[in-house]
Design a protein around this motif. Structure first.
Motif, short mmCIF file in Angstrom:
data_model
loop_
_atom_site.label_atom_id
_atom_site.label_comp_id
_atom_site.label_asym_id
_atom_site.label_seq_id
_atom_site.Cartn_x
_atom_site.Cartn_y
_atom_site.Cartn_z
N HIS A 1 16.30 -4.50 -9.06
CA HIS A 1 15.12 -4.71 -8.21
C HIS A 1 15.50 -4.62 -6.74
N ARG A 2 16.64 -5.17 -6.39
CA ARG A 2 17.07 -5.19 -4.98
C ARG A 2 17.20 -3.77 -4.42
N GLN A 3 17.70 -2.84 -5.22
CA GLN A 3 17.84 -1.45 -4.76
C GLN A 3 16.49 -0.85 -4.38
N PHE A 4 15.48 -1.15 -5.18
CA PHE A 4 14.15 -0.63 -4.88
C PHE A 4 13.52 -1.39 -3.71
N ARG B 1 14.64 0.01 -0.48
CA ARG B 1 14.10 1.34 -0.20
C ARG B 1 12.58 1.33 -0.05
N ARG B 2 11.97 0.16 0.06
CA ARG B 2 10.51 0.05 0.05
C ARG B 2 9.82 0.87 1.13
N ALA B 3 10.46 1.06 2.27
CA ALA B 3 9.84 1.82 3.36
C ALA B 3 9.63 3.29 2.99
N GLU B 4 10.34 3.78 1.97
CA GLU B 4 10.13 5.16 1.52
C GLU B 4 8.80 5.32 0.80
N TRP B 5 8.31 4.25 0.19
CA TRP B 5 7.13 4.35 -0.67
C TRP B 5 5.93 3.56 -0.19
N CYS C 1 13.28 -10.21 4.18
CA CYS C 1 12.37 -9.13 4.49
C CYS C 1 12.40 -8.84 5.99
N SER C 2 12.60 -7.60 6.33
CA SER C 2 12.41 -7.23 7.72
C SER C 2 10.91 -7.11 7.95
N GLN C 3 10.50 -7.07 9.18
CA GLN C 3 9.08 -6.85 9.46
C GLN C 3 8.81 -5.41 9.10
N GLY C 4 8.30 -5.20 7.92
CA GLY C 4 8.08 -3.82 7.49
C GLY C 4 7.25 -3.76 6.25
N ALA C 5 7.48 -2.72 5.52
CA ALA C 5 6.69 -2.46 4.32
C ALA C 5 6.97 -3.49 3.25
N ALA C 6 6.10 -3.49 2.26
CA ALA C 6 6.21 -4.42 1.13
C ALA C 6 7.58 -4.33 0.52
N ARG D 1 0.86 -1.17 0.00
CA ARG D 1 0.00 0.00 0.00
C ARG D 1 0.90 1.23 0.00
N LEU D 2 0.81 1.99 -1.08
CA LEU D 2 1.63 3.18 -1.22
C LEU D 2 1.33 4.19 -0.12
N VAL D 3 2.33 4.98 0.24
CA VAL D 3 2.15 6.01 1.27
C VAL D 3 1.34 7.19 0.74
#
Length: 161
Positions: free
Chosen positions: A88-91, A94-98, A156-161, A11-13
């Protein structure tokens, strides 16, 4: 030989046209295009085809900020290579930004017969199954795949997608 299907939702921010997610939206065509050219790629659920939109119009629960990625791969190794050894790994990192942090599962894999193209509804059922019952042959995460190795160091850490 069966193929490996995967669904990843987030879910996008902010709305897809918001500057806060502009960098992510601008990279969709590049990252998806790379995925489609990877050895072992089989199929991707497509969106409208409009540049920079990916599959963002396939709403989950009618929510325009929920986005999904549904693909099929020839093997675990092919999917792992794309996820962890390309841009893909770079994005991903950075998933928590988006993306918002989701309270539940956001990623699932399952085996499909060669030639099968899963629907979003089928994929969401698999996601609900793994969330309710944990990993099984019906639906699973990386841990359920003995051949999967890269996720162990880049999980995956417990976090955003």
């Amino acid at each position: 030989m069966p193929h490996l299907a995967q669904l990843n939702i987030g879910r996008l921010v902010a709305d897809t046209d918001d500057p806060r997610v502009a960098e992510f939206m601008a990279a969709l065509d590049r990252v998806n295009g790379l995925g489609k050219r990877m050895p072992g790629f089989v199929w991707m659920m497509e969106g409208s085809g409009a540049p920079g939109t990916g599959n963002t119009e396939a709403k989950i629960g009618g929510d325009p900020r929920f986005v999904s990625n549904l693909t099929v791969w020839e093997s675990v190794a092919a999917l792992e290579h794309f996820v962890w050894n390309t841009v893909h790994r770079q994005f991903y990192e950075r998933r928590a930004e988006w993306f918002e942090v989701l309270g539940g599962m956001h990623f699932v894999m399952w085996w499909v017969p060669e030639g099968h193209r899963p629907t979003l509804e089928e994929a969401l059922e698999r996601l609900a199954h793994v969330e309710a019952h944990g990993d099984s042959d019906h639906a699973f995460g990386w841990r359920h795949l003995p051949k999967a190795r890269l996720w162990r160091t880049r999980a995956c850490s417990q976090g955003a997608a």
